[in-house]
Design a protein around this motif. Structure first.
Motif, mmCIF file in Angstrom:
data_model
loop_
_atom_site.group_PDB
_atom_site.id
_atom_site.type_symbol
_atom_site.label_atom_id
_atom_site.label_comp_id
_atom_site.label_asym_id
_atom_site.label_seq_id
_atom_site.Cartn_x
_atom_site.Cartn_y
_atom_site.Cartn_z
ATOM 1 N N ARG A 188 0.845 -1.199 0.000
ATOM 2 C CA ARG A 188 0.000 0.000 0.000
ATOM 3 C C ARG A 188 0.880 1.249 0.000
ATOM 4 O O ARG A 188 1.851 1.323 0.764
ATOM 5 C CB ARG A 188 -0.882 0.024 1.250
ATOM 6 C CG ARG A 188 -1.721 -1.219 1.408
ATOM 7 C CD ARG A 188 -2.742 -1.057 2.495
ATOM 8 N NE ARG A 188 -2.167 -1.007 3.840
ATOM 9 C CZ ARG A 188 -2.889 -1.053 4.942
ATOM 10 N NH1 ARG A 188 -4.210 -1.121 4.865
ATOM 11 N NH2 ARG A 188 -2.309 -1.008 6.126
ATOM 12 N N GLU A 189 0.478 2.191 -0.814
ATOM 13 C CA GLU A 189 1.197 3.467 -0.882
ATOM 14 C C GLU A 189 1.186 4.158 0.495
ATOM 15 O O GLU A 189 2.147 4.828 0.874
ATOM 16 C CB GLU A 189 0.473 4.354 -1.920
ATOM 17 C CG GLU A 189 1.058 5.720 -2.069
ATOM 18 C CD GLU A 189 1.739 5.915 -3.422
ATOM 19 O OE1 GLU A 189 1.252 5.349 -4.407
ATOM 20 O OE2 GLU A 189 2.741 6.646 -3.446
ATOM 21 N N SER A 190 0.108 3.961 1.244
ATOM 22 C CA SER A 190 -0.082 4.720 2.486
ATOM 23 C C SER A 190 0.917 4.357 3.582
ATOM 24 O O SER A 190 1.269 5.209 4.394
ATOM 25 C CB SER A 190 -1.496 4.502 3.015
ATOM 26 O OG SER A 190 -1.726 3.122 3.190
ATOM 27 N N ASP A 191 1.364 3.076 3.638
ATOM 28 C CA ASP A 191 2.253 2.702 4.745
ATOM 29 C C ASP A 191 3.293 1.634 4.379
ATOM 30 O O ASP A 191 3.984 1.117 5.272
ATOM 31 C CB ASP A 191 1.440 2.234 5.964
ATOM 32 C CG ASP A 191 0.611 0.998 5.663
ATOM 33 O OD1 ASP A 191 0.713 0.463 4.538
ATOM 34 O OD2 ASP A 191 -0.138 0.557 6.548
ATOM 35 N N CYS A 192 3.385 1.283 3.092
ATOM 36 C CA CYS A 192 4.390 0.325 2.597
ATOM 37 C C CYS A 192 4.142 -1.124 3.052
ATOM 38 O O CYS A 192 5.001 -1.985 2.822
ATOM 39 C CB CYS A 192 5.824 0.701 2.989
ATOM 40 S SG CYS A 192 6.319 2.350 2.520
ATOM 41 N N ASP A 232 -0.682 -5.074 0.625
ATOM 42 C CA ASP A 232 -2.041 -4.667 0.306
ATOM 43 C C ASP A 232 -2.934 -5.915 0.322
ATOM 44 O O ASP A 232 -2.720 -6.832 -0.482
ATOM 45 C CB ASP A 232 -2.035 -4.030 -1.092
ATOM 46 C CG ASP A 232 -3.394 -3.480 -1.475
ATOM 47 O OD1 ASP A 232 -4.408 -3.977 -0.942
ATOM 48 O OD2 ASP A 232 -3.432 -2.574 -2.320
ATOM 49 N N ASN A 276 5.291 0.048 10.967
ATOM 50 C CA ASN A 276 3.924 0.348 10.506
ATOM 51 C C ASN A 276 3.125 -0.959 10.521
ATOM 52 O O ASN A 276 3.465 -1.897 9.802
ATOM 53 C CB ASN A 276 3.927 0.884 9.066
ATOM 54 C CG ASN A 276 4.548 2.259 8.950
ATOM 55 O OD1 ASN A 276 4.740 2.943 9.949
ATOM 56 N ND2 ASN A 276 4.869 2.676 7.730
ATOM 57 N N ASP A 317 -2.471 -4.257 7.815
ATOM 58 C CA ASP A 317 -3.919 -4.336 8.037
ATOM 59 C C ASP A 317 -4.213 -5.752 8.546
ATOM 60 O O ASP A 317 -4.631 -6.639 7.797
ATOM 61 C CB ASP A 317 -4.660 -4.054 6.722
ATOM 62 C CG ASP A 317 -6.175 -3.961 6.940
ATOM 63 O OD1 ASP A 317 -6.645 -4.434 7.993
ATOM 64 O OD2 ASP A 317 -6.858 -3.435 6.053
ATOM 65 N N GLU A 340 7.104 18.014 7.354
ATOM 66 C CA GLU A 340 5.746 17.856 6.830
ATOM 67 C C GLU A 340 5.323 18.975 5.890
ATOM 68 O O GLU A 340 4.559 18.750 4.971
ATOM 69 C CB GLU A 340 4.745 17.700 7.978
ATOM 70 C CG GLU A 340 4.115 16.339 7.934
ATOM 71 C CD GLU A 340 3.295 16.038 9.174
ATOM 72 O OE1 GLU A 340 2.700 14.969 9.202
ATOM 73 O OE2 GLU A 340 3.260 16.864 10.109
ATOM 74 N N ARG A 346 6.912 13.255 2.016
ATOM 75 C CA ARG A 346 5.865 12.603 2.807
ATOM 76 C C ARG A 346 6.523 11.798 3.920
ATOM 77 O O ARG A 346 7.540 11.144 3.705
ATOM 78 C CB ARG A 346 5.038 11.678 1.889
ATOM 79 C CG ARG A 346 3.863 10.987 2.558
ATOM 80 C CD ARG A 346 2.854 10.510 1.496
ATOM 81 N NE ARG A 346 3.358 9.439 0.672
ATOM 82 C CZ ARG A 346 3.171 8.139 0.925
ATOM 83 N NH1 ARG A 346 2.468 7.769 1.976
ATOM 84 N NH2 ARG A 346 3.657 7.215 0.116
ATOM 85 N N PHE A 377 5.469 9.185 7.500
ATOM 86 C CA PHE A 377 4.377 8.333 8.005
ATOM 87 C C PHE A 377 4.080 8.688 9.453
ATOM 88 O O PHE A 377 4.975 8.693 10.291
ATOM 89 C CB PHE A 377 4.763 6.852 7.939
ATOM 90 C CG PHE A 377 5.067 6.384 6.547
ATOM 91 C CD1 PHE A 377 4.043 6.113 5.650
ATOM 92 C CD2 PHE A 377 6.377 6.229 6.124
ATOM 93 C CE1 PHE A 377 4.321 5.678 4.358
ATOM 94 C CE2 PHE A 377 6.668 5.801 4.835
ATOM 95 C CZ PHE A 377 5.639 5.535 3.956
ATOM 96 N N ALA A 394 -0.924 5.232 12.752
ATOM 97 C CA ALA A 394 -2.366 5.170 12.497
ATOM 98 C C ALA A 394 -3.129 5.366 13.817
ATOM 99 O O ALA A 394 -2.555 5.228 14.902
ATOM 100 C CB ALA A 394 -2.706 3.812 11.897
#
Ligand code: T4K
Length: 370
Positions: free
Chosen positions: A104-108, A111, A134, A137, A262, A268, A270, A273
């Protein structure tokens, strides 16, 4: 900067504290093979991680190999190319076939949708990585694993001390491997552990790490030697006393980086979450050259010239390594491919001075302005 600043710096207890911990080893002459410090560290880790089943190893890599072996897996294992070589090597060295899914791009992290697409009748397990600490999911991955009767073994090498809603990273999947290497948030010099759900695995793991010996005159498995020695365990006992302080100090460093980076266009970072207690293991920065006006490699070179040893964790991707690329291609994991070309992990350790963080951020900002 006078002294070169490296990507990390091992945390150590006071010399006297370590000497006190190892003094009984001199008196007993018992140096390895599951001695008192080994037992002490195992029991303290159970407490700390809130998990009933922990087995120590010489290092994280051997721990991962041993749990794959102990689970008696056969066939294909879905994993991520965005990791350290160890993750895929452990799978391959155990005679299993790695299958790379995208991240995932959001957190490596892996996916879940990509995992699902790679499942075949030969798939036996998923080995996701909580990369940089990180958390994957874990709910979606468990749901897929349950539906397809797959084992989930987390490479949690970076995730010691990470919690989600008060639950330790050690609680997810069938098992989790932690690395206690000198470069980690919690270190035993070299070392690692597996935390696992099925208590029956404890004896099996201990046997695998001790030549497959199952009794005074019995050897049932072709095991190896992956026992943590007493001096490493003693280092762990000492470092564990200071873990909260270690993470608190890293948080201060991370927050300074976030404050300074930032706002930079094309940069970008991280953030943890919601509900996640982070361990601030690494400080990855993603540089988008089309917005930043310079590439990750430009930033790497400028930092290098300024005496800062940043690292490109994790570039190249594992599916581009010489030992894998005849079979795999990173073109099939395009998100990971892009992240690997844009990521730079900048120095992160508990005693990194905020003044040095400021200077590192100044160098990065200047590269973008050019
Ligand atoms: N899975 C994942 C996702 C992993 O990242 C790793 C290991 C593993 C599995 C396997 O776990 P172990 O079997 O290692 O327990 C380092 C580490 O050796 C390795 O443990 C780690 N991941 C990987 C991401 O980083 P190198 O080759 O980059 O380390 P090196 O020697 O360049 O050290 C990096 C920096 O750390 C140095 O610039 C300075 C500092 N350092 C290093 C050492 C050795 C210290 O301050 N003290 C030290 O003793 O691999």
């Amino acid at each position: 900067m006078s002294d070169r600043i490296l990507v990390t710096r091992s945390s150590m207890p006071e010399f006297e504290e370590y000497c006190e911990e190892i003094r009984p080893l001199w008196e007993s002459h018992w140096l390895t093979n599951m001695g008192v410090e080994h037992k002490k560290l195992e029991s303290e880790l159970k407490e700390r991680l809130g998990t009933p089943n922990v087995c120590l190893f010489t290092n994280g890599h051997n721990a991962l190999e041993c749990i794959l072996e102990a689970l008696d897996l056969r066939g294909e294992v879905i994993t991520t190319p965005f990791s350290f070589a160890s993750t895929t090597h452990a799978i391959s060295r155990k005679g299993l076939t790695p299958v790379f899914a995208d991240v995932r791009e959001s957190d490596c992290t892996l996916d879940p949708e990509c995992i699902e697409r790679m499942i075949t009748p030969r798939t036996c397990a998923i080995v996701p990585v909580h990369v940089y600490g990180n958390l994957c999911d874990v709910d979606a991955i468990q749901e897929i694993a349950d539906r397809h009767s797959l084992k989930v073994i987390y490479d949690a090498a970076h995730a010691f001390g990470v919690e989600r809603n008060g639950v330790s990273a050690a609680a997810f999947g069938d098992a989790s491997m932690f690395s206690f290497h000198a470069t980690k948030v919690f270190n035993t010099i070299e070392g690692g552990a597996v935390c696992f759900k099925d208590p029956c695995l404890y004896d099996t793991l201990n046997q695998w790490k001790n030549f497959g010996i199952t009794g005074p005159e019995d050897v049932e498995y072709v095991g190896g030697n992956a026992k943590m020695n007493e001096f490493c365990a003693a280092m762990g006992v000492c470092n564990l006393r200071h873990l909260d302080d270690e993470i608190a100090k890293r948080k201060v460093v991370a927050e300074r980086y976030w404050d300074r980076l930032e706002g930079l266009h094309g940069v970008r970072i991280f953030r943890p979450a919601d509900g996640v207690k982070a361990n601030y293991a690494y400080l990855p920065v993603i540089i988008d050259p089309s917005k930043f006006g310079a590439t990750r490699d430009d930033v790497f070179d400028a930092l290098d010239a300024a005496g800062v040893g940043a690292r490109k964790y994790f570039y190249p991707l594992i599916n581009d390594f010489a030992c894998y690329r005849s079979v795999y291609s990173s073109d099939r994991t395009p998100v990971a491919q892009k992240l690997a070309s844009q990521v730079l992990t900048v120095p992160m350790f508990a005693d990194l001075a905020l003044e040095d963080v400021n200077r590192i951020c100044d160098v990065i900002a200047q590269v973008g302005r050019k």
